[in-house]
Every structure is written in C-alpha cells, then in structure tokens.
Design a protein around this motif. Sequence first.
Motif, PDB file in Angstrom:
ATOM      1  N   THR A 103       0.806  -1.234   0.000  1.00 11.65           N
ATOM      2  CA  THR A 103       0.000   0.000   0.000  1.00 11.65           C
ATOM      3  C   THR A 103       0.831   1.272   0.000  1.00 11.65           C
ATOM      4  O   THR A 103       0.537   2.204  -0.760  1.00 11.65           O
ATOM      5  CB  THR A 103      -0.983  -0.003   1.182  1.00 11.65           C
TER       6      THR A 103
ATOM      7  N   ASP B 167       8.805  -2.636  10.332  1.00 10.19           N
ATOM      8  CA  ASP B 167       9.226  -4.036  10.328  1.00 10.19           C
ATOM      9  C   ASP B 167      10.022  -4.302   9.066  1.00 10.19           C
ATOM     10  O   ASP B 167      10.043  -3.496   8.127  1.00 10.19           O
ATOM     11  CB  ASP B 167       8.032  -4.999  10.442  1.00 10.19           C
TER      12      ASP B 167
ATOM     13  N   HIS C  82      -3.175  -8.034  11.378  1.00  8.74           N
ATOM     14  CA  HIS C  82      -1.822  -7.745  11.856  1.00  8.74           C
ATOM     15  C   HIS C  82      -1.410  -6.343  11.441  1.00  8.74           C
ATOM     16  O   HIS C  82      -1.978  -5.731  10.537  1.00  8.74           O
ATOM     17  CB  HIS C  82      -0.819  -8.791  11.352  1.00  8.74           C
TER      18      HIS C  82
ATOM     19  N   ALA D 156       2.578  -4.043  11.253  1.00  9.26           N
ATOM     20  CA  ALA D 156       4.018  -4.306  11.246  1.00  9.26           C
ATOM     21  C   ALA D 156       4.168  -5.810  11.067  1.00  9.26           C
ATOM     22  O   ALA D 156       3.503  -6.386  10.213  1.00  9.26           O
ATOM     23  CB  ALA D 156       4.683  -3.772  12.504  1.00  9.26           C
TER      24      ALA D 156
ATOM     25  N   LYS E 226     -10.701  -4.383   3.025  1.00  9.95           N
ATOM     26  CA  LYS E 226     -10.224  -4.372   4.417  1.00  9.95           C
ATOM     27  C   LYS E 226     -11.212  -3.702   5.370  1.00  9.95           C
ATOM     28  O   LYS E 226     -10.921  -3.539   6.567  1.00  9.95           O
ATOM     29  CB  LYS E 226      -8.869  -3.667   4.503  1.00  9.95           C
TER      30      LYS E 226
HETATM   31  C1  6PG Z   1       4.810  -6.253   6.021  1.00  9.20           C
HETATM   32  C2  6PG Z   1       4.044  -5.060   6.493  1.00  9.20           C
HETATM   33  C3  6PG Z   1       2.655  -5.459   6.877  1.00  9.20           C
HETATM   34  C4  6PG Z   1       1.771  -4.739   5.897  1.00  9.20           C
HETATM   35  C5  6PG Z   1       0.376  -5.274   5.906  1.00  9.20           C
HETATM   36  C6  6PG Z   1      -0.443  -4.635   4.769  1.00  9.20           C
HETATM   37  O1  6PG Z   1       6.037  -6.244   6.128  1.00  9.20           O
HETATM   38  O2  6PG Z   1       4.186  -7.155   5.464  1.00  9.20           O
HETATM   39  O3  6PG Z   1       4.661  -4.323   7.409  1.00  9.20           O
HETATM   40  O4  6PG Z   1       2.291  -5.120   8.188  1.00  9.20           O
HETATM   41  O5  6PG Z   1       1.757  -3.355   6.221  1.00  9.20           O
HETATM   42  O6  6PG Z   1       0.442  -6.680   5.708  1.00  9.20           O
HETATM   43  O7  6PG Z   1       0.212  -4.954   3.558  1.00  9.20           O
HETATM   44  P1  6PG Z   1      -0.363  -4.404   2.152  1.00  9.20           P
HETATM   45  O8  6PG Z   1      -0.209  -2.915   2.203  1.00  9.20           O
HETATM   46  O9  6PG Z   1       0.501  -5.059   1.118  1.00  9.20           O
HETATM   47  O10 6PG Z   1      -1.813  -4.823   2.106  1.00  9.20           O
END
Ligand code: 6PG
Length: 232
Positions: free
Chosen positions: A46, A72, A149, A151, A202
């Motif tokens: 995103t 992360d 979830h 991070a 979402k």
């Molecule tokens: C990671 C991200 C994770 C991500 C979410 C949303 O390393 O995968 O930190 O927390 O922000 O899974 O991911 P999308 O933006 O791809 O939907």
Amino acid sequence: MQPDLKTSVQRTSQFIPDAVALIVETGRQAIARSGLFRLGLAGGNTPRAVYAALAQQTDALPWDRVQITFGDERCVPPDHADSNYRMAYESLLSQVPIPEGNVFRIRGEIPHEEAALECEARLAAVAARLGEERYAHDLLLLGLGEDGHTASLFPGSPALEETVRNIIPATGPKPPPQRITFTFPLINASNLVVFLLNDPKKEAILQGALQGKFPSGKVAPTHGRVLWLAGE
Ligand code: 6PG
C-alpha cells in the motif's frame, strides 16, 4: 464500541495526496518544534504509491532533518523483492537527498537478534540524546493486514507480549515468515500513528480494529493519537 477520543478515521477518495499532505505537514511541524522529523515507514504494498508521490515533492521537506525507521523488515537482503527497505528505497529514499546516516535500515540479512539489537541501539542513542525514555516517532506509518496484523505483529504471536524491547525478531504466516518488528512499547511511544489502507476489502478488518480487535486494534499511543486513513 466507539473508538476512543485519541482514534479517528479519515475516509478519502484522494488517498495518495491526502497521505502525502499528512506526512509533509506532520514533518514540517515536527521540524519547527524540534529540528527533527522522525518518520517510521510501513512495509507491504500500500505505501509504495504514497512514497513515490512524496518523492515527487522533493522540496516539501528538508530531508537532512528527516530520520527514517522501518516498522518491520523481512529477514531478506536489502535488494530482495520482499524487502521493505527495497520498496522504500526504490519509491522514495533513492529519489530524495536524505543522508544515508538518517536511514535506520533493519539489516534483515544478518542474524535476526543481531539485527534487532543493532537497530535498538541506534534508537536508544537518539532517545538518550533527546532525553527520552523511549524513542518517540513524530509519525509512524503502519499497514493493516487481512488478518488484522500490523508491522509484523501477527495474531497469536509471542511478539504481542513484549513489554520492554522496541524491536524483536518475529515470525508470521505472511511470507516471508521470518521478520523483525517494532513492538507495542515502541509503537505506543509515537506522537502520531497513521494506518494506511486503500482497499475496500479491508473494511471489515478496519471495523474490527476500531473495536479493539486484532493486533492493529491494540495500538494505543500513550501520549499520541491514531488516525486511520482509509481510501474509498
Ligand atoms: C509487512 C508489512 C505489513 C503490511 C500489511 C499490509 O512487512 O508485510 O509491514 O504489516 O503493512 O500486511 O500490507 P499491504 O499494504 O501489502 O496490504
């Protein structure tokens, strides 16, 4: 359950420009206040378009006053397709004049505990210099996973129970499984946490998080606030 007074939701049909404007305005205020903008970047997909749009406004921020961290990182090399650093580097960090020393990359390619401790030490040095008990982001960007979830704090993970450390190794069901993640203590020391979501699929997860469900719903800055920026 209504969100608490420190949580708000902003729905927008202008997700990318609104996200960029929020980053720039928060950064300018932070720099005016303290001379530094401590910005934590979200991983995943995103944010890529937001970072690319921000990079188009190179002069919007004095990049030598911006300090970048990563909420992360996947335990892969920085040039790996799954690297959050690579995504941020390609879309933003390679496009703006930010000094390399201002980017606190989590070295996912080295032993996980060593990488976490290395980043922990960098944050602790800044916090000590600023007289803080814990590093306080001016703005921490986070994503929302389809299981709630954020991070690399996944439902049921022992990482959710960490109360002392800022950054720890973690595993999760979203590949690649080995990660290093900010913990709730560090996240909740932020002045502003902004969740970036731009996917109507979402919505149900967002509603659950607003009711305090999932790891994302447990984000509760001690002195700061949470904004959910939701594209529609
Ligand atoms: C990671 C991200 C994770 C991500 C979410 C949303 O390393 O995968 O930190 O927390 O922000 O899974 O991911 P999308 O933006 O791809 O939907």
